[in-house]
Design a protein around this motif. Structure first.
Motif, PDB file in Angstrom:
ATOM      1  N   PRO A  19       0.708  -1.164  -0.043  1.00  0.00           N
ATOM      2  CA  PRO A  19      -0.242   0.370  -0.115  1.00  0.00           C
ATOM      3  C   PRO A  19       0.892   1.319   0.726  1.00  0.00           C
ATOM      4  CG  PRO A  19      -0.367  -1.293   1.822  1.00  0.00           C
ATOM      5  CD  PRO A  19       0.791  -2.099   1.045  1.00  0.00           C
ATOM      6  N   PRO A  20       0.701   2.485  -0.613  1.00  0.00           N
ATOM      7  CA  PRO A  20       1.085   3.453  -1.083  1.00  0.00           C
ATOM      8  C   PRO A  20       2.286   4.595   0.636  1.00  0.00           C
ATOM      9  CG  PRO A  20      -0.857   3.385  -1.762  1.00  0.00           C
ATOM     10  CD  PRO A  20      -0.431   2.486  -1.585  1.00  0.00           C
ATOM     11  N   ILE A  21       1.207   3.846   1.413  1.00  0.00           N
ATOM     12  CA  ILE A  21       1.457   4.348   2.874  1.00  0.00           C
ATOM     13  C   ILE A  21       2.232   3.851   3.843  1.00  0.00           C
ATOM     14  CG2 ILE A  21       0.155   2.649   4.577  1.00  0.00           C
ATOM     15  CD1 ILE A  21      -0.910   5.597   6.256  1.00  0.00           C
ATOM     16  N   LEU A  22       3.028   2.116   2.961  1.00  0.00           N
ATOM     17  CA  LEU A  22       4.170   1.661   3.573  1.00  0.00           C
ATOM     18  C   LEU A  22       5.245   2.161   2.954  1.00  0.00           C
ATOM     19  CD1 LEU A  22       2.310  -1.634   4.400  1.00  0.00           C
ATOM     20  CD2 LEU A  22       2.802   0.264   5.727  1.00  0.00           C
ATOM     21  N   VAL A  23       4.974   2.394   1.544  1.00  0.00           N
ATOM     22  CA  VAL A  23       6.659   2.577   0.641  1.00  0.00           C
ATOM     23  C   VAL A  23       7.518   2.925   1.405  1.00  0.00           C
ATOM     24  CG1 VAL A  23       7.356   4.019  -1.182  1.00  0.00           C
ATOM     25  CG2 VAL A  23       5.109   2.954  -1.511  1.00  0.00           C
ATOM     26  N   PRO A  24       7.526   4.469   2.410  1.00  0.00           N
ATOM     27  CA  PRO A  24       8.624   4.804   2.719  1.00  0.00           C
ATOM     28  C   PRO A  24       9.879   3.497   4.021  1.00  0.00           C
ATOM     29  CG  PRO A  24       7.136   6.846   3.337  1.00  0.00           C
ATOM     30  CD  PRO A  24       6.295   4.934   2.749  1.00  0.00           C
ATOM     31  N   LEU A  25       8.851   2.775   4.823  1.00  0.00           N
ATOM     32  CA  LEU A  25       9.173   1.503   5.190  1.00  0.00           C
ATOM     33  C   LEU A  25      10.069   0.907   4.207  1.00  0.00           C
ATOM     34  CD1 LEU A  25       9.088   0.841   8.383  1.00  0.00           C
ATOM     35  CD2 LEU A  25       7.219  -0.501   7.787  1.00  0.00           C
ATOM     36  N   ASP A  26       9.387   0.574   3.451  1.00  0.00           N
ATOM     37  CA  ASP A  26       9.861  -0.687   2.003  1.00  0.00           C
ATOM     38  C   ASP A  26      11.476   0.225   1.559  1.00  0.00           C
ATOM     39  OD1 ASP A  26       9.714  -2.980   0.308  1.00  0.00           O
ATOM     40  OD2 ASP A  26       9.244  -1.849  -0.981  1.00  0.00           O
ATOM     41  N   ASP A  27      11.191   1.397   1.112  1.00  0.00           N
ATOM     42  CA  ASP A  27      12.058   2.190   1.169  1.00  0.00           C
ATOM     43  C   ASP A  27      13.549   1.714   2.027  1.00  0.00           C
ATOM     44  OD1 ASP A  27      11.058   2.427  -1.532  1.00  0.00           O
ATOM     45  OD2 ASP A  27      10.363   4.783  -1.090  1.00  0.00           O
ATOM     46  N   THR A  28      12.713   2.171   2.801  1.00  0.00           N
ATOM     47  CA  THR A  28      13.896   2.150   4.517  1.00  0.00           C
ATOM     48  C   THR A  28      14.388   0.691   4.506  1.00  0.00           C
ATOM     49  OG1 THR A  28      12.692   3.387   5.374  1.00  0.00           O
ATOM     50  CG2 THR A  28      14.376   2.251   7.002  1.00  0.00           C
TER      51      THR A  28
END
Length: 63
Positions: A19-28
């Motif tokens: 989901p788009p809200i988890l993209v920053p966590l996925d990038d990290t």
């Protein structure tokens, strides 16, 4: 089975499902995994080199 193979090779199953809200966590997480891979690669290569050296010495015939 054929449909699964077609989905894999077409790239359909490689689409992100995060989901788009988890993209920053996925990038990290992605950058942390890349960094750990870069840090562990020299250790793994050194261990493989030592292992090959030991195997070579054990296979050598001493006269």
């Amino acid at each position: 089975m054929l449909a699964l193979a077609a989905a894999i090779y077409s790239g359909l199953l490689q689409q992100p499902v995060v989901p788009p809200i988890l993209v920053p966590l996925d990038d990290t997480a992605n950058s942390a995994s890349k960094q750990s891979l870069m840090l562990s690669s020299p250790s793994f290569a050194t261990a493989r080199l030592i292992d090959r050296g030991i195997a070579f010495v054990f296979k050598a015939e001493w006269n």
